[in-house]
Design an enzyme around this catalytic site. Sequence first.
Site, mmCIF file in Angstrom:
data_model
loop_
_atom_site.group_PDB
_atom_site.id
_atom_site.type_symbol
_atom_site.label_atom_id
_atom_site.label_comp_id
_atom_site.label_asym_id
_atom_site.label_seq_id
_atom_site.Cartn_x
_atom_site.Cartn_y
_atom_site.Cartn_z
ATOM 1 N N ASP A 31 1.582 -22.692 -52.566
ATOM 2 C CA ASP A 31 2.773 -23.067 -51.794
ATOM 3 C C ASP A 31 3.960 -23.040 -52.744
ATOM 4 O OD1 ASP A 31 2.831 -24.991 -48.886
ATOM 5 O OD2 ASP A 31 4.662 -24.566 -50.001
ATOM 6 N N ASN A 32 5.128 -22.733 -52.228
ATOM 7 C CA ASN A 32 6.316 -22.790 -53.096
ATOM 8 C C ASN A 32 7.242 -23.940 -52.699
ATOM 9 O OD1 ASN A 32 7.430 -21.882 -50.760
ATOM 10 N ND2 ASN A 32 8.511 -20.142 -51.636
ATOM 11 N N LEU A 59 4.600 -16.200 -52.715
ATOM 12 C CA LEU A 59 3.814 -15.012 -52.371
ATOM 13 C C LEU A 59 4.641 -13.738 -52.454
ATOM 14 C CD1 LEU A 59 1.587 -15.992 -49.292
ATOM 15 C CD2 LEU A 59 1.191 -16.419 -51.683
ATOM 16 N N SER A 124 1.567 -16.868 -33.204
ATOM 17 C CA SER A 124 2.258 -17.783 -32.301
ATOM 18 C C SER A 124 2.281 -17.223 -30.894
ATOM 19 C CB SER A 124 3.695 -17.956 -32.810
ATOM 20 O OG SER A 124 4.492 -18.552 -31.820
ATOM 21 N N ALA A 125 2.355 -18.122 -29.922
ATOM 22 C CA ALA A 125 2.514 -17.711 -28.530
ATOM 23 C C ALA A 125 3.820 -16.943 -28.343
ATOM 24 C CB ALA A 125 2.516 -18.945 -27.635
ATOM 25 N N TYR A 149 12.267 -14.327 -36.241
ATOM 26 C CA TYR A 149 11.053 -15.036 -36.666
ATOM 27 C C TYR A 149 9.856 -14.573 -35.829
ATOM 28 C CZ TYR A 149 7.517 -18.558 -35.794
ATOM 29 O OH TYR A 149 6.315 -19.159 -35.541
ATOM 30 N N LYS A 153 6.134 -12.308 -36.567
ATOM 31 C CA LYS A 153 4.753 -12.645 -36.182
ATOM 32 C C LYS A 153 4.082 -11.432 -35.536
ATOM 33 C CE LYS A 153 4.309 -16.850 -37.593
ATOM 34 N NZ LYS A 153 3.417 -17.078 -38.738
ATOM 35 N N PRO A 293 19.479 -20.656 -25.185
ATOM 36 C CA PRO A 293 19.260 -19.207 -25.082
ATOM 37 C C PRO A 293 17.900 -18.816 -25.668
ATOM 38 C CG PRO A 293 21.415 -19.684 -26.033
ATOM 39 C CD PRO A 293 20.690 -20.986 -25.939
ATOM 40 N N ASP A 295 14.952 -19.358 -24.355
ATOM 41 C CA ASP A 295 13.811 -20.143 -23.863
ATOM 42 C C ASP A 295 13.220 -19.526 -22.599
ATOM 43 O OD1 ASP A 295 13.673 -22.068 -25.780
ATOM 44 O OD2 ASP A 295 14.647 -23.649 -24.616
#
Length: 340
Positions: A31-32, A59, A124-125, A149, A153, A293, A295
Amino acid sequence: MSILVTGGAGFIGSHTCVELLNAGYDVVVVDNFANSCPEVLNRIKKITGRDLKFYEADLCDPDSLDIVFKENTIGAVIHFAGLKAVGESVLNPLKYYSQNLGMTINLCRKMAEYKVGKIVSSSSATVYGAPEKCPVTEDVPVGHANCPYGETKIIIEKILADVLLSKGLESVIVLRYFNPIGAHESGMLGEAPNGVPENLLPYLTQVAVGKRQFLSVFGNDYPTHDGTGVRDYIHVVDLAKAHIKAVERAYKADGIEYYNLGTGIGYSVLDIVKAYEKATGKKIPYKIMDRRPGDVAESYADPSRAEKNLGWKAQFDLERMCRDADRWQTMNPDGYASVN
Ligand code: UD1
């Protein structure tokens, strides 16, 4: 043989480390501390009474990752590391594309070099975009995510599938999380976002302890039972346990498999407010605001594939999720900074 956990000091990563250690695995964390802190590791050790090996490394830097693989015999990797703030990703997409994709590419290269073939990866969904129907099965085509983001994924899933095809990996388990909430029942581990929380539960828990005045409910004119957005909230400890099942599966299976991790039940924002008030006896002031916005009206999982193939099913109900989240926030009003 150890399990390498990237991003093991984060919200889901830390809870997964606890479950791995409790199940008897040896754990190596990289982890950073971009969005976490060293105190998390102390708490994992306190909860489990076991030690883990830790590397403070980025990483994005292949050399620091090389040392981790050189010094340890890694059996499988659970890959959590990544940036995850939706709003920031809209403002700074290149940071998200370069870091989230760069980390995954470096990790895959090292895994191939050191002949580590099994990976469980956080997804993620959000990859489903605005789902055409609910509950969402894994066969629903991956859509357009609502932000950079989310796009990272989708691309990470694609990278892993292509590396697998080229025989750079042996087995890939992609876990698509719905909405992880709650905290470890000890109150020692939980969600500690930087700055103003973007997600519902961390914001709500901060209202509950008096750090924020009221909750903004983003829209009450959606086509849902009370007009507010519906999501599939899942206890983070249930989610962590799914990773143990996924690692076991990765050892046995080959190829790539995708799993939705949720409870299968959709709750609206106002359902959550009421459940939280009932579970904790605290009043949550809220105001109805405009829609946020990007959603979607509703998103909840069909988690039956995970039950069938992984032997995993969420156990904790919404009341338990609220109680554990509230205990964490009450014991740590300023997150992990509360101890210093
Ligand atoms: C969000 C992200 C998603 C990401 C996930 C990670 C967006 C648009 N989506 O999902 O890409 O994978 O977090 O956990 O940001 N809400 C309020 N008031 C608040 C916060 C949220 O009413 O202060 C509502 C939202 O409108 C939504 C629900 O609560 O209906 C859940 O929101 P949130 O916790 O942010 O999760 P998602 O939007 O589902």
